[in-house]
Write an enzyme that holds these catalytic residues in place. Structure first.
Site, PDB file in Angstrom:
ATOM      1  N   SER A 228       0.831  -1.197   0.000  1.00 30.22           N
ATOM      2  CA  SER A 228       0.000   0.000   0.000  1.00 30.22           C
ATOM      3  C   SER A 228       0.877   1.263   0.000  1.00 30.22           C
ATOM      4  CB  SER A 228      -0.954  -0.036   1.194  1.00 30.22           C
ATOM      5  OG  SER A 228      -2.003   0.879   1.037  1.00 30.22           O
ATOM      6  N   ASP A 448      -8.877  -4.407  -6.031  1.00 27.48           N
ATOM      7  CA  ASP A 448      -8.361  -3.806  -4.802  1.00 27.48           C
ATOM      8  C   ASP A 448      -9.185  -2.563  -4.472  1.00 27.48           C
ATOM      9  OD1 ASP A 448      -6.812  -2.376  -2.835  1.00 27.48           O
ATOM     10  OD2 ASP A 448      -5.075  -3.575  -3.435  1.00 27.48           O
ATOM     11  N   HIS A 475      -7.258  -6.117  -0.629  1.00 19.48           N
ATOM     12  CA  HIS A 475      -6.187  -5.120  -0.635  1.00 19.48           C
ATOM     13  C   HIS A 475      -4.850  -5.836  -0.504  1.00 19.48           C
ATOM     14  CE1 HIS A 475      -4.193  -1.350  -0.295  1.00 19.48           C
ATOM     15  NE2 HIS A 475      -3.949  -1.424   1.005  1.00 19.48           N
TER      16      HIS A 475
END
Length: 508
Positions: A228, A448, A475
């Site tokens: 991320s 995602d 995710h």
């Protein structure tokens, strides 16, 4: 040939010519003298040559659990401002789980955020294949967790009060008051944290900290796994130090060309995940959203919108308001493993019980530091300083995610905290360039919710990286036990063999 002049006229001409030449020489000399000399390269030797003192994690935030798992901790000293290495310093907390087998290298990790502590990453990865061959290194980035000094804007009590009170505020009637609250928050950050640290918690400074950590670990080149926001850290490090990269796996990548907190992109991503959840839930006859996925948006809003005016007070006197309910929902949409908990919470909500959703919301909020999150975004995003622009973003976000539209629409919208941030931006979204960078690996998931797939494609293209595509709704996908992702990732990390071009897979 020009003949020499005679008499006083010639003398005057010669004197004038000499004066002009001399003046020109003087100007040239002055110009040269006034040109600023290149600033001296800051001497960072004392940081790069420091020796680590590994020991118990007791005394570190969350250290008891780490120590029990055999994980060691240490602190790395870095300058708060790399342009002033003799100035104030910060202490970055790092952790290490030694390789359980034949060691390849140290693997520095970051879980994302910005604002998510990473000291426990070795614990999270202890049972994955990387723990066999790598020393897994976690870190709490500057300003966060066990690192000092910390970014501090509000106390836990102030945060809870703001969440509960402002969550019930009607923005139609109180735009000025909301803006005042946002400005007060920004001023509080400046007063409690100090402008020096507040202006140096951005991705570039953390990437430089990563290089100091690399050197302190005794690694000639960096081996890195980031998820991320951790992918933004990785790509920034690659820009700054392309010749110091051994290998990088960037999972759930952030699009380098957009704001990390782009509201419209994020709204669309979570609506897509909500639709996937609703379709899965509808397979069960007792789904709280009903058995027709096309009606799920309306059913969900009918459940949560009354909480704006009438929060559910739980037996322990906490309140499930609209913000907490949607926070719990968004938290669950990060991964299908959390969908059953969301179904349970929404089912309870149909019966007037808010405890399960409130528990999910609290767990999500405890994961990250909202103060660090805002500080980094305000330093690195395109700031919105016009109410009309804010309203346009708000309207497009609502259109992109109808499930999360609270119905409170206006021609203007309040400006966010960043419009009042007390320090100027230090970076802006851009296409990264890193000449001489070895091949990296990007892992992107088609569904995602937080970092949409297109951003991963963009990052892989910009860095010339190999792209692994995972078809699913979650995710991130690396190091989660998905063989078609983990096997090529591990092979790459160990022997630097990139995955096959165009690799695409899904869970069996």
């Amino acid at each position: 040939m020009v003949k020499p002049r005679k008499g006083t006229a010639a003398i005057r001409h010669a004197v004038l010519l000499a004066a002009v030449i001399a003046a020109g020489m003087l100007v040239t000399a002055c110009d040269k003298a006034e040109e600023p000399a290149p600033p001296p390269v800051p001497n960072l030797d004392r940081y790069y040559q420091q020796k680590l003192s590994w020991g118990s994690c007791e005394g570190y935030q969350g250290g008891g659990e780490l120590t029990a798992a055999g994980i060691e901790c240490a602190r790395v000293t870095v300058p708060i401002d790399y342009g002033k290495p003799d100035g104030d310093t910060a202490r970055i907390a790092i952790s290490r789980l030694r390789a359980q087998g034949t060691r390849v290298a140290a693997l520095l990790t970051n879980p994302g955020g910005p604002g998510v502590p990473g000291l426990t990453m070795p614990l999270a990865l202890a049972k994955t294949p990387v723990a066999e061959r790598f020393d897994v290194i976690g870190m709490d980035v500057r300003g966060l967790g066990a690192s000092t000094p910390r970014v501090s804007c509000r106390t836990a009590t102030e945060y809870e009060t703001d969440r509960f009170v402002l969550g019930r505020t009607d923005p139609l009637a109180e735009i000025d008051q909301i803006e005042q609250d946002n400005e007060d928050y920004a001023n509080s950050c400046a007063q409690r944290t100090g402008l020096a640290l507040l202006g140096h918690v951005g991705t570039g400074d953390v990437a430089r900290d990563m290089d100091v950590i690399r050197a302190a670990l005794g690694e000639q080149k960096l081996t890195y796994f980031g998820g991320s926001y951790g992918t933004r850290l990785g790509s920034t490090y690659a820009e700054l130090f392309p010749d110091r990269v051994r290998a990088m796996v960037l999972d759930a990548p952030v699009d380098p060309t957009t704001n990390m907190g782009d509201e419209v992109i994020t709204a669309a991503g979570f609506q897509q995940a909500f639709d996937a959840y609703a379709a899965d839930c509808a397979k069960a006859p007792d789904c709280p959203l009903g058995t027709d996925p096309k009606k799920a948006n309306d059913v969900y809003r009918a459940l949560v919108l009354p909480l704006i005016e009438h929060p559910i007070i739980t037996p322990d006197r906490r309140g499930l308001d609209y913000n907490a309910a949607t926070t719990a929902t968004i938290s669950a949409l990060y991964h299908p493993d959390s969908w059953p908990a969301l179904t349970k919470g929404l089912t309870e909500l149909t019966k007037g019980n808010g405890e399960a959703l409130l528990g999910e919301a609290g767990a999500y909020q405890e994961v990250s530091s909202d103060d660090v999150h805002r500080a980094v975004l305000c330093l690195e995003e395109v700031r919105v300083t016009d109410r009309a622009v804010a309203a346009d973003i708000d309207h497009r976000s609502r259109a992109a995610a109808p499930a999360f539209d609270d119905g409170l629409i206006n021609a203007e919208a309040p400006l966010g905290t960043c419009a009042f941030w007390p320090v100027p931006p230090t970076a802006q979204p851009h296409v990264p360039t890193a000449v001489g960078l070895p091949e990296l690996v990007v892992v992107a998931v088609t569904g995602d919710p937080a970092t949409p797939y297109a951003g991963g494609v963009n990052l892989a293209k910009a860095l010339g990286a190999a792209l692994i595509t995972y078809e699913g709704t979650q995710h991130g996908a690396a190091l989660e036990g998905i063989a078609c992702v983990d096997e090529p990732v591990l092979k790459y990390l160990i022997d630097l063999t990139p995955p096959a071009e165009g690799l695409r897979c899904s869970k069996p």
